[in-house]
Design an enzyme around this catalytic site. Structure first.
Site, mmCIF file in Angstrom:
data_model
loop_
_atom_site.group_PDB
_atom_site.id
_atom_site.type_symbol
_atom_site.label_atom_id
_atom_site.label_comp_id
_atom_site.label_asym_id
_atom_site.label_seq_id
_atom_site.Cartn_x
_atom_site.Cartn_y
_atom_site.Cartn_z
ATOM 1 N N TYR A 42 6.012 12.158 -23.234
ATOM 2 C CA TYR A 42 5.179 12.261 -22.026
ATOM 3 C C TYR A 42 4.285 11.043 -21.773
ATOM 4 C CZ TYR A 42 6.732 17.032 -22.700
ATOM 5 O OH TYR A 42 7.502 18.146 -22.904
ATOM 6 N N ALA A 43 4.654 9.881 -22.288
ATOM 7 C CA ALA A 43 3.905 8.646 -22.029
ATOM 8 C C ALA A 43 4.454 8.031 -20.741
ATOM 9 C CB ALA A 43 4.010 7.686 -23.205
ATOM 10 N N ASN A 44 4.144 8.695 -19.634
ATOM 11 C CA ASN A 44 4.645 8.309 -18.315
ATOM 12 C C ASN A 44 3.527 8.486 -17.296
ATOM 13 O OD1 ASN A 44 7.555 8.350 -19.252
ATOM 14 N ND2 ASN A 44 7.029 10.501 -19.524
ATOM 15 N N HIS A 62 0.828 -1.205 0.000
ATOM 16 C CA HIS A 62 0.000 0.000 0.000
ATOM 17 C C HIS A 62 0.864 1.256 0.000
ATOM 18 C CE1 HIS A 62 -3.231 2.586 2.097
ATOM 19 N NE2 HIS A 62 -3.424 2.599 0.795
ATOM 20 N N ASP A 122 7.996 5.847 -20.706
ATOM 21 C CA ASP A 122 8.441 5.663 -22.081
ATOM 22 C C ASP A 122 9.947 5.445 -22.104
ATOM 23 O OD1 ASP A 122 9.713 8.262 -22.009
ATOM 24 O OD2 ASP A 122 7.838 9.206 -22.618
ATOM 25 N N HIS A 159 6.185 18.364 -15.788
ATOM 26 C CA HIS A 159 7.055 17.217 -16.090
ATOM 27 C C HIS A 159 8.258 17.137 -15.141
ATOM 28 C CE1 HIS A 159 8.574 13.944 -18.468
ATOM 29 N NE2 HIS A 159 9.678 14.596 -18.770
#
Length: 129
Positions: free
Chosen positions: A118-120, A20, A28, A96
């Site tokens: 920005y594929a994070n 948890h 990316d 970012h």
């Protein structure tokens, strides 16, 4: 041998160790990986595996109570932004540089072969009860 779910033994083992509030960065191929967290690098070639494929596979196995992404995804990667909004209605958007700072606290980094900006996403683990 497992017959379903995540077959990669390194990733399956790392997921089993999470608890948890632990943080998991799904990123990316270009995201800087901070020193410290365990890294499972799935990148094979540009675009393989994709951010969407890896994220969806992880979401089938993890309980996620929160997620954060770079606000730049809204203008810089419409496909990733749509995916993240669909998967996480309460998505936190941060600059970012802030996402990179927050990623230093990740327990696990899963690097994809995604080759778009920005594929994070930084996932916060929840509990199933």
């Amino acid at each position: 041998m497992k017959k379903s779910g995540i077959l990669n033994r390194h990733l399956a083992g790392a997921l089993a160790e999470l608890g948890h509030t632990d943080l998991v960065l799904v990123c990316d191929a270009g995201m800087p990986v901070p020193p410290g967290p365990r890294v499972v690098d799935l990148a094979f070639r540009a675009g393989v595996p994709s951010f969407a494929e890896v994220l969806d596979g992880l979401l089938e196995e993890l309980v996620v109570e929160g997620a954060a992404a770079a606000q730049e995804v809204l203008d810089g990667n419409e496909a990733a932004a749509a995916l993240l909004r669909e998967r996480f209605p309460g998505l936190d958007l941060v600059p970012h540089e802030e996402l990179k700072r927050l990623s230093r606290d990740a327990r696990l980094v899963v690097r994809t072969g995604e080759a778009s900006p920005y594929a994070n996403v930084l996932l916060r683990c929840g509990v199933f009860f």
